[in-house]
Structure formats: structure tokens, C-alpha cells
Design a protein around this motif. Structure first.
Motif, PDB file in Angstrom:
ATOM      1  N   LEU A 168       0.818  -1.213   0.000  1.00 50.84           N
ATOM      2  CA  LEU A 168       0.000   0.000   0.000  1.00 50.84           C
ATOM      3  C   LEU A 168       0.851   1.260   0.000  1.00 50.84           C
ATOM      4  O   LEU A 168       2.085   1.199  -0.032  1.00 50.84           O
ATOM      5  CB  LEU A 168      -0.966  -0.046   1.189  1.00 50.84           C
ATOM      6  CG  LEU A 168      -1.957  -1.222   1.165  1.00 50.84           C
ATOM      7  CD1 LEU A 168      -2.863  -1.185   2.382  1.00 50.84           C
ATOM      8  CD2 LEU A 168      -2.787  -1.226  -0.126  1.00 50.84           C
ATOM      9  N   LYS A 169       0.208   2.389   0.026  1.00 56.05           N
ATOM     10  CA  LYS A 169       0.827   3.691  -0.219  1.00 56.05           C
ATOM     11  C   LYS A 169       2.141   3.864   0.534  1.00 56.05           C
ATOM     12  O   LYS A 169       2.186   3.768   1.766  1.00 56.05           O
ATOM     13  CB  LYS A 169      -0.161   4.789   0.166  1.00 56.05           C
ATOM     14  CG  LYS A 169       0.248   6.186  -0.281  1.00 56.05           C
ATOM     15  CD  LYS A 169      -0.858   7.187   0.036  1.00 56.05           C
ATOM     16  CE  LYS A 169      -0.495   8.585  -0.445  1.00 56.05           C
ATOM     17  NZ  LYS A 169      -1.565   9.568  -0.126  1.00 56.05           N
ATOM     18  N   HIS A 170       3.219   4.164  -0.224  1.00 56.60           N
ATOM     19  CA  HIS A 170       4.545   4.264   0.350  1.00 56.60           C
ATOM     20  C   HIS A 170       5.454   5.040  -0.596  1.00 56.60           C
ATOM     21  O   HIS A 170       5.086   5.327  -1.744  1.00 56.60           O
ATOM     22  CB  HIS A 170       5.138   2.870   0.581  1.00 56.60           C
ATOM     23  CG  HIS A 170       5.417   2.132  -0.694  1.00 56.60           C
ATOM     24  ND1 HIS A 170       4.418   1.535  -1.439  1.00 56.60           N
ATOM     25  CD2 HIS A 170       6.574   1.905  -1.372  1.00 56.60           C
ATOM     26  CE1 HIS A 170       4.937   0.967  -2.507  1.00 56.60           C
ATOM     27  NE2 HIS A 170       6.244   1.179  -2.497  1.00 56.60           N
ATOM     28  N   VAL A 171       6.629   5.384  -0.116  1.00 52.85           N
ATOM     29  CA  VAL A 171       7.697   5.890  -0.975  1.00 52.85           C
ATOM     30  C   VAL A 171       8.839   4.892  -0.908  1.00 52.85           C
ATOM     31  O   VAL A 171       9.101   4.305   0.149  1.00 52.85           O
ATOM     32  CB  VAL A 171       8.164   7.306  -0.590  1.00 52.85           C
ATOM     33  CG1 VAL A 171       7.052   8.309  -0.789  1.00 52.85           C
ATOM     34  CG2 VAL A 171       8.674   7.350   0.853  1.00 52.85           C
ATOM     35  N   ASP A 172       9.513   4.680  -2.010  1.00 57.91           N
ATOM     36  CA  ASP A 172      10.555   3.658  -2.067  1.00 57.91           C
ATOM     37  C   ASP A 172      11.757   4.041  -1.214  1.00 57.91           C
ATOM     38  O   ASP A 172      12.205   5.189  -1.217  1.00 57.91           O
ATOM     39  CB  ASP A 172      10.999   3.440  -3.515  1.00 57.91           C
ATOM     40  CG  ASP A 172       9.974   2.666  -4.312  1.00 57.91           C
ATOM     41  OD1 ASP A 172       9.182   1.912  -3.698  1.00 57.91           O
ATOM     42  OD2 ASP A 172       9.956   2.797  -5.547  1.00 57.91           O
ATOM     43  N   GLY A 173      12.278   3.041  -0.501  1.00 63.43           N
ATOM     44  CA  GLY A 173      13.463   3.253   0.302  1.00 63.43           C
ATOM     45  C   GLY A 173      13.300   4.308   1.363  1.00 63.43           C
ATOM     46  O   GLY A 173      14.281   4.946   1.760  1.00 63.43           O
ATOM     47  N   LEU A 206      -0.823  -0.321 -10.636  1.00 63.42           N
ATOM     48  CA  LEU A 206      -0.146   0.658  -9.789  1.00 63.42           C
ATOM     49  C   LEU A 206      -0.988   1.917  -9.662  1.00 63.42           C
ATOM     50  O   LEU A 206      -1.689   2.304 -10.603  1.00 63.42           O
ATOM     51  CB  LEU A 206       1.214   1.043 -10.388  1.00 63.42           C
ATOM     52  CG  LEU A 206       2.270  -0.054 -10.520  1.00 63.42           C
ATOM     53  CD1 LEU A 206       3.471   0.468 -11.295  1.00 63.42           C
ATOM     54  CD2 LEU A 206       2.698  -0.573  -9.162  1.00 63.42           C
ATOM     55  N   THR A 207      -0.898   2.564  -8.509  1.00 60.52           N
ATOM     56  CA  THR A 207      -1.512   3.871  -8.292  1.00 60.52           C
ATOM     57  C   THR A 207      -0.440   4.842  -7.818  1.00 60.52           C
ATOM     58  O   THR A 207       0.401   4.488  -6.983  1.00 60.52           O
ATOM     59  CB  THR A 207      -2.635   3.793  -7.244  1.00 60.52           C
ATOM     60  OG1 THR A 207      -3.689   2.964  -7.758  1.00 60.52           O
ATOM     61  CG2 THR A 207      -3.203   5.174  -6.946  1.00 60.52           C
ATOM     62  N   HIS A 235       3.239   6.054  -4.050  1.00 58.21           N
ATOM     63  CA  HIS A 235       2.609   5.112  -4.977  1.00 58.21           C
ATOM     64  C   HIS A 235       2.285   3.829  -4.223  1.00 58.21           C
ATOM     65  O   HIS A 235       2.673   3.653  -3.070  1.00 58.21           O
ATOM     66  CB  HIS A 235       3.537   4.814  -6.160  1.00 58.21           C
ATOM     67  CG  HIS A 235       4.836   4.171  -5.781  1.00 58.21           C
ATOM     68  ND1 HIS A 235       5.866   4.866  -5.179  1.00 58.21           N
ATOM     69  CD2 HIS A 235       5.265   2.883  -5.880  1.00 58.21           C
ATOM     70  CE1 HIS A 235       6.880   4.055  -4.954  1.00 58.21           C
ATOM     71  NE2 HIS A 235       6.541   2.837  -5.357  1.00 58.21           N
ATOM     72  N   GLN A 236       1.559   2.934  -4.903  1.00 60.26           N
ATOM     73  CA  GLN A 236       1.281   1.643  -4.291  1.00 60.26           C
ATOM     74  C   GLN A 236       1.068   0.575  -5.357  1.00 60.26           C
ATOM     75  O   GLN A 236       0.650   0.871  -6.492  1.00 60.26           O
ATOM     76  CB  GLN A 236       0.067   1.703  -3.367  1.00 60.26           C
ATOM     77  CG  GLN A 236      -1.280   1.735  -4.041  1.00 60.26           C
ATOM     78  CD  GLN A 236      -2.439   1.680  -3.038  1.00 60.26           C
ATOM     79  OE1 GLN A 236      -2.299   2.010  -1.869  1.00 60.26           O
ATOM     80  NE2 GLN A 236      -3.615   1.264  -3.507  1.00 60.26           N
ATOM     81  N   ALA A 237       1.374  -0.673  -4.972  1.00 55.96           N
ATOM     82  CA  ALA A 237       1.000  -1.845  -5.762  1.00 55.96           C
ATOM     83  C   ALA A 237      -0.381  -2.261  -5.279  1.00 55.96           C
ATOM     84  O   ALA A 237      -0.554  -2.630  -4.112  1.00 55.96           O
ATOM     85  CB  ALA A 237       2.015  -2.965  -5.559  1.00 55.96           C
ATOM     86  N   ALA A 247       6.411  -8.784  -9.910  1.00 53.84           N
ATOM     87  CA  ALA A 247       7.041  -7.526 -10.323  1.00 53.84           C
ATOM     88  C   ALA A 247       8.515  -7.536  -9.968  1.00 53.84           C
ATOM     89  O   ALA A 247       8.918  -8.078  -8.926  1.00 53.84           O
ATOM     90  CB  ALA A 247       6.355  -6.340  -9.653  1.00 53.84           C
ATOM     91  N   LEU A 248       9.303  -6.929 -10.825  1.00 53.64           N
ATOM     92  CA  LEU A 248      10.718  -6.680 -10.571  1.00 53.64           C
ATOM     93  C   LEU A 248      10.872  -5.227 -10.154  1.00 53.64           C
ATOM     94  O   LEU A 248      10.354  -4.334 -10.834  1.00 53.64           O
ATOM     95  CB  LEU A 248      11.542  -6.944 -11.833  1.00 53.64           C
ATOM     96  CG  LEU A 248      12.988  -6.449 -11.845  1.00 53.64           C
ATOM     97  CD1 LEU A 248      13.842  -7.245 -10.865  1.00 53.64           C
ATOM     98  CD2 LEU A 248      13.570  -6.529 -13.259  1.00 53.64           C
ATOM     99  N   VAL A 249      11.585  -4.988  -9.045  1.00 52.06           N
ATOM    100  CA  VAL A 249      11.761  -3.640  -8.529  1.00 52.06           C
ATOM    101  C   VAL A 249      13.250  -3.353  -8.357  1.00 52.06           C
ATOM    102  O   VAL A 249      13.993  -4.205  -7.835  1.00 52.06           O
ATOM    103  CB  VAL A 249      11.036  -3.458  -7.174  1.00 52.06           C
ATOM    104  CG1 VAL A 249      11.192  -2.020  -6.669  1.00 52.06           C
ATOM    105  CG2 VAL A 249       9.562  -3.827  -7.302  1.00 52.06           C
TER     106      VAL A 249
END
Length: 255
Positions: A168-173, A206-207, A235-237, A247-249
Motif C-alpha cells: 500500500l501507499k509508500h515511498v521507495d526506500g 499501480l496507483t 505510490h502503491q501496488a 514484479a521486478l523492482v
């Protein structure tokens, strides 16, 4: 909101003519089979239109050839071995994360100390091409020449099970990476019947929350679609209620 949210602008053509294009070299047969033709042009045009709307992400449909991913996916299934990791404070409110297989980790063994080097080797040609694509996008996004370095790489398998259906809603790293790439992988047609493993019609995609007023933008991503994400973009998956979604991230540092 529909994903084609960036309106055309009468100055777009003139501005595009002034943008220095970054070449993505496809000098070998292997490279040519991974990245679809004309992706570079789509990155240039798409990035410009998103920037005109103050947005810091871009999704390109089938930037990676789905047929290439189909050829790679049985190997991913063979070597996929999730490591359970714990995040301080949780990632998107999940402290224990056990649906990702980490191929590369940050310095100090974050988030785990046992990356899957076998799967890393098998995915290396794809990762190299993702580097080129991300570098091309980032140069357009920032209007400057940069080098990029992968600092974390992982493959995630979402399922309908509680805690595994979404990120859910997050920022990467936690906002500590300069940017990221998300590659949608194929629906699993190899470990079981496609009708059982497919999530079609049962969520996914994705959102993003981006641009003026943090608009909510949804993308119905499928195999080969690539999302380029700038630092600290929310964003979120999206959740799935059936099947599996892969998914590859990749997290990047820019210098």
C-alpha cells in the motif's frame, strides 16, 4: 483517473526539439530482444508531458518485450526463494515482509544478508537494460547528465493471502533512494493453469499520487510495462483478490 492524464501542449513540439536525446545502445542481439523499439522516443515525449503537469513518474507500456519476459520467467520461478525481512516501523504498515526475493541489497546487508546471486546472474541482461532505460528517463526528468547505480533489486510475488496482496501507499526506500523502476512480469502460466494464476479482473496495477494537488493516477499494468519513479513519489501496488502478480523492482542511486 485514467492514465492518459497529461494534456498536449502547443509548445510541446518546439520543446521536444530542444531536448538532447539520450541514446540507448542496442548493439547486440540479446539487447535488441529485451527492449521494444522506439522506447527512447516515448521516454522523451512522455517525460516532457508529465513534467508539464508537475509529475515525477512515467509509465511506458511494454517497454520490455513480453516475449523476452516469457522466456525468462521459468528461470525466475526456478530460483525464486523469498527471504523474510523485518523493517523498523514497517513498510506500508507491514513490519515482516516475506514475499520478495532479494537479488541485490544495500550496503550493510539491508534488508537481508543473503541475496540470491544465482537469480541475479540469470536476470543480469534484463537489469542492464533497465539501467539504460532508467538513466535515459532520469536525464530527461532532471535535464542533466548522470550515471546510475543499482543499490537494491528484488522480485515480488503478490498473492491474495493477508499481508501478501499489495504494497500500500509508500515511498521507495523511505525516501532515501534517488529513483526506482518497477517492471511488470508475466502472469504465471508455467507452475499451474493460467486461469488459476491469473489476476485479470481481480485487482492489481499501480496507483500514484503525484503532480498538482497530488492527483491519484491509476495504471492497469501488464507484462513488460515499466514504471519510472522519482525520489519520494507516493505510490502503491494495488491489491489482488485472486491469482498471483509478479514484479521486478530496482532502487537506484544517481551520481
Amino acid at each position: 483517473m485514467e492514465e492518459n492524464i497529461a494534456p498536449k501542449n502547443e509548445n510541446t513540439t518546439n520543446i521536444l526539439g530542444n531536448i538532447e536525446k539520450t541514446s540507448i545502445q542496442s548493439t547486440t542481439k540479446n539487447e535488441a530482444t529485451i527492449v521494444r523499439e522506439n522506447v527512447e522516443k516515448e521516454i522523451v515525449k512522455g517525460t516532457l508531458r508529465m513534467k508539464l503537469n508537475k509529475m515525477r513518474h512515467l509509465v511506458i507500456k511494454q517497454a520490455i518485450r513480453p516475449e523476452y519476459l516469457d522466456s525468462l520467467f521459468p528461470t525466475i520461478l526456478k530460483y525464486f526463494d523469498p527471504q523474510q525481512v523485518e523493517y523498523n516501523g514497517g513498510i506500508a504498515k507491514i513490519k515482516k515482509w516475506k514475499i520478495s526475493c532479494y537479488l541485490e541489497v544495500m550496503e550493510g546487508g539491508i534488508p537481508c544478508t543473503n541475496p540470491n546471486t544465482t537469480l541475479l546472474k540469470e536476470c543480469q541482461p534484463l537489469l542492464d537494460q533497465c539501467n539504460d532505460l532508467f538513466q535515459s528517463w532520469y536525464r530527461q526528468q532532471k535535464n542533466k547528465d548522470v550515471d546510475v547505480k543499482r543499490i537494491m533489486t528484488f522480485i515480488t510475488r503478490y498473492t491474495p493471502n493477508p499481508g501478501e496482496e499489495a504494497l500500500l501507499k509508500h515511498v521507495d526506500g523511505a525516501g532515501k533512494v534517488d529513483g526506482s523502476v518497477v517492471v511488470a512480469l508475466p502472469i504465471d502460466r508455467w507452475s499451474g493453469p493460467e486461469e488459476e494464476n491469473s489476476f485479470e479482473g481481480h485487482g492489481g496495477g499501480l496507483t500514484f499520487w503525484d503532480g498538482r494537488g497530488q492527483q491519484e493516477i491509476d495504471y492497469d499494468t501488464r507484462s513488460g510495462d515499466v514504471a519510472f519513479i522519482d525520489r519520494a513519489v507516493w505510490h502503491q501496488a494495488n491489491p489482488i483478490t485472486k491469482g498471483t502478480r509478479w514484479a521486478l523492482v530496482i532502487f537506484y542511486k544517481v551520481c
